[in-house]
Design an enzyme around this catalytic site. Structure first.
Site, PDB file in Angstrom:
ATOM      1  N   ARG A 102      35.925  27.748  61.152  1.00 30.42           N
ATOM      2  CA  ARG A 102      35.452  26.373  60.923  1.00 30.42           C
ATOM      3  C   ARG A 102      35.407  25.687  62.270  1.00 30.42           C
ATOM      4  O   ARG A 102      36.433  25.545  62.946  1.00 30.42           O
ATOM      5  CB  ARG A 102      36.398  25.614  59.987  1.00 30.42           C
ATOM      6  N   HIS A 129      27.593  24.591  55.320  1.00 30.64           N
ATOM      7  CA  HIS A 129      28.867  24.921  54.655  1.00 30.64           C
ATOM      8  C   HIS A 129      28.564  25.923  53.524  1.00 30.64           C
ATOM      9  O   HIS A 129      28.691  25.614  52.336  1.00 30.64           O
ATOM     10  CB  HIS A 129      29.494  23.637  54.096  1.00 30.64           C
ATOM     11  N   GLN A 132      30.989  26.840  50.464  1.00 27.66           N
ATOM     12  CA  GLN A 132      31.076  25.826  49.414  1.00 27.66           C
ATOM     13  C   GLN A 132      29.927  25.990  48.415  1.00 27.66           C
ATOM     14  O   GLN A 132      30.106  25.835  47.208  1.00 27.66           O
ATOM     15  CB  GLN A 132      31.041  24.423  50.032  1.00 27.66           C
ATOM     16  N   ASP A 225      28.750  13.977  48.604  1.00 27.01           N
ATOM     17  CA  ASP A 225      29.713  14.367  49.635  1.00 27.01           C
ATOM     18  C   ASP A 225      30.102  13.090  50.370  1.00 27.01           C
ATOM     19  O   ASP A 225      29.415  12.054  50.252  1.00 27.01           O
ATOM     20  CB  ASP A 225      29.042  15.387  50.589  1.00 27.01           C
ATOM     21  N   CYS A 268      32.263  18.526  46.940  1.00 27.35           N
ATOM     22  CA  CYS A 268      32.998  19.551  47.688  1.00 27.35           C
ATOM     23  C   CYS A 268      34.419  19.110  48.014  1.00 27.35           C
ATOM     24  O   CYS A 268      35.272  19.951  48.291  1.00 27.35           O
ATOM     25  CB  CYS A 268      32.242  19.921  48.956  1.00 27.35           C
ATOM     26  N   ARG A 296      36.153  28.304  45.020  1.00 23.42           N
ATOM     27  CA  ARG A 296      36.126  28.701  46.444  1.00 23.42           C
ATOM     28  C   ARG A 296      36.841  30.044  46.606  1.00 23.42           C
ATOM     29  O   ARG A 296      36.386  30.923  47.330  1.00 23.42           O
ATOM     30  CB  ARG A 296      36.827  27.650  47.315  1.00 23.42           C
TER      31      ARG A 296
END
Ligand code: NVA
Length: 322
Positions: A102, A129, A132, A225, A268, A296
Site C-alpha cells: 500500500r 484499489h 477492494q 467512499d 469500502c 476482503r
C-alpha cells in the site's frame, strides 16, 4: 513462466477475474482447503499509509494459506527514500512468495513489480484499489446472484482510487458502471477510456455524470467512499466543509430512493457518517458493508493463491536480462 501481478483491476482478464471470484467463494465455504503457502512461505506486506481492514485481511489470508505474513512498516523501511524501490524489490522478492504494498504513486508499485520476480499486489495506491473491488464483486454475487448486466452507481469523489477501480473492475465483471461526481473531480480520462473498451467487450456500459440522481436511478448497487482520501488530509476543510464540492453527492435515504427496489449499499470504509453517507443508510437494512469488509479476506486469499499458482517459476531480474 510470466510473473503475474495485480497492480490495477484490468491486470486480470474478465475470465481470470471470474476464476478468482469463484475460488474466493469456494475458500469462503472451506477456509483451510488451500495450503499453497505451506512451508510457511513468507508474503511481505508493506504499508506506507494507514490500514485496518487491509492488514487484518492479508495477514489472515496468508496465515490460512499456510504462509507467514511479514508486515513491514513503510515508515521504518523507507521504500523509495532510504533505498530505491528496485533495491527493495530485489531484497524482498527472493525471500517472498508475493509482495503486497500500500503506497502513494502507482509508478512505484509498477517498479516493484518489474524487479521483485514474484507477484506484486496493489493494496491501494492513489490511483487504484483493486483488492477492494474483488471483495465488492464477491459481495454483489452473494447478494444478487451475478454481476453481469447489473448496474452499479458510485457517487462521490470521482477522481480517487475507488472510482477508478469501480470503473475498471466492474466493467470487467460485465456491469453497467455509473460514476456520479462533480465536474471538478472527474475520473482520469485514460481510465474511463479503458473502462469503456472493457465494457463494450463484456456487455456493460460506462456513464460519468455530475447528476447524482441520474447516476443512481434504477441502480442495483450504490457505493460511495470518503471525500478525503489518505494523502489529501491537507484539503479536508475544502473537501468536506459546508458548501464543498461533494455536498450534492451525499448518499442519504432520498438518493437511495432512486435506486432499484432491493438495491444494496457498499462502502469500502472507513466511513464518515453525515458526510459521504448518512447513518440511516450505512447502518440500515440495505447496507452490506460488514459482509463486504469480511469478503476482503476471502477475495485476497483467492487472489494470492491464484497469482502464486500462475507465477511459479524462476525469479528473473530485469537488469540481468539486458
Ligand atoms: N479513497 C480512500 C479509500 C480507503 C480504503 C483512500 O484512499 O483513503
Amino acid at each position: 513462466m510470466t510473473t503475474r501481478h495485480l497492480l490495477a483491476d484490468d491486470d486480470l482478464s474478465a475470465a481470470e477475474q471470474r476464476e478468482v471470484l469463484d475460488r474466493a467463494l469456494a475458500l469462503k465455504a472451506a477456509p483451510f482447503s488451500d495450503r499453497c503457502l505451506e512451508g510457511p512461505r513468507t508474503v511481505s506486506i508493506l504499508f506506507d499509509k494507514p490500514t485496518l481492514r487491509t492488514q487484518v485481511s492479508f495477514v489472515g489470508a496468508v496465515t490460512a494459506l499456510g504462509g507467514y505474513p511479514m508486515v513491514v512498516d513503510g515508515r521504518l523501511a523507507g521504500v523509495g527514500a532510504r533505498e530505491s524501490v528496485a533495491d527493495v524489490a530485489r531484497i524482498l522478492g527472493p525471500q517472498s512468495a508475493a509482495v503486497v504494498w500500500r503506497t502513494f504513486e502507482q509508478a512505484k508499485l509498477e517498479e516493484m513489480a518489474r524487479y521483485a520476480g514474484v507477484p506484486v499486489v496493489n493494496a491501494l495506491t492513489d490511483e487504484y484499489h483493486p483488492c477492494q473491488i474483488l471483495a465488492d464483486l464477491l459481495t454483489v454475487r452473494e447478494a444478487l446472484g451475478d454481476t453481469a448486466g447489473r448496474t452499479i452507481a458510485y457517487v462521490g469523489d470521482g477522481a480517487n482510487n475507488m472510482a477508478h477501480s469501480y470503473l475498471l473492475g466492474c466493467a470487467l465483471a460485465g456491469m453497467h458502471v455509473r460514476v456520479g461526481t462533480p465536474r471538478s473531480h472527474l475520473p482520469d480520462a485514460g481510465v474511463v477510456a479503458r473502462a469503456e473498451t472493457i465494457a463494450a467487450a463484456q456487455g456493460g456500459s460506462v456513464l460519468v455524470t455530475d447528476d447524482p440522481v441520474s447516476a443512481v436511478h434504477g441502480a442495483d448497487v450504490v457505493a460511495t467512499d470518503t471525500w478525503v482520501s489518505m494523502g489529501q488530509e491537507g484539503e479536508a476543510d475544502e473537501r468536506k466543509g459546508a458548501g464543498g464540492p461533494f455536498e450534492r453527492f451525499r448518499v442519504d435515504d432520498t438518493l437511495m430512493g432512486h435506486a432499484a427496489a432491493g438495491a444494496v449499499f457498499l462502502h469500502c470504509l472507513p466511513a464518515y457518517r453525515g458526510h459521504e453517507v448518512e447513518a440511516s443508510v450505512i447502518d440500515g437494512p440495505r447496507s452490506l458493508v460488514w459482509q463486504e469488509a469480511e469478503n476482503r479476506l476471502h477475495a485476497q486469499k483467492a487472489l494470492l493463491s491464484w497469482l502464486v499458482e500462475q507465477s511459479t517459476g524462476p525469479a528473473t531480474d530485469p537488469e540481468e536480462q539486458r
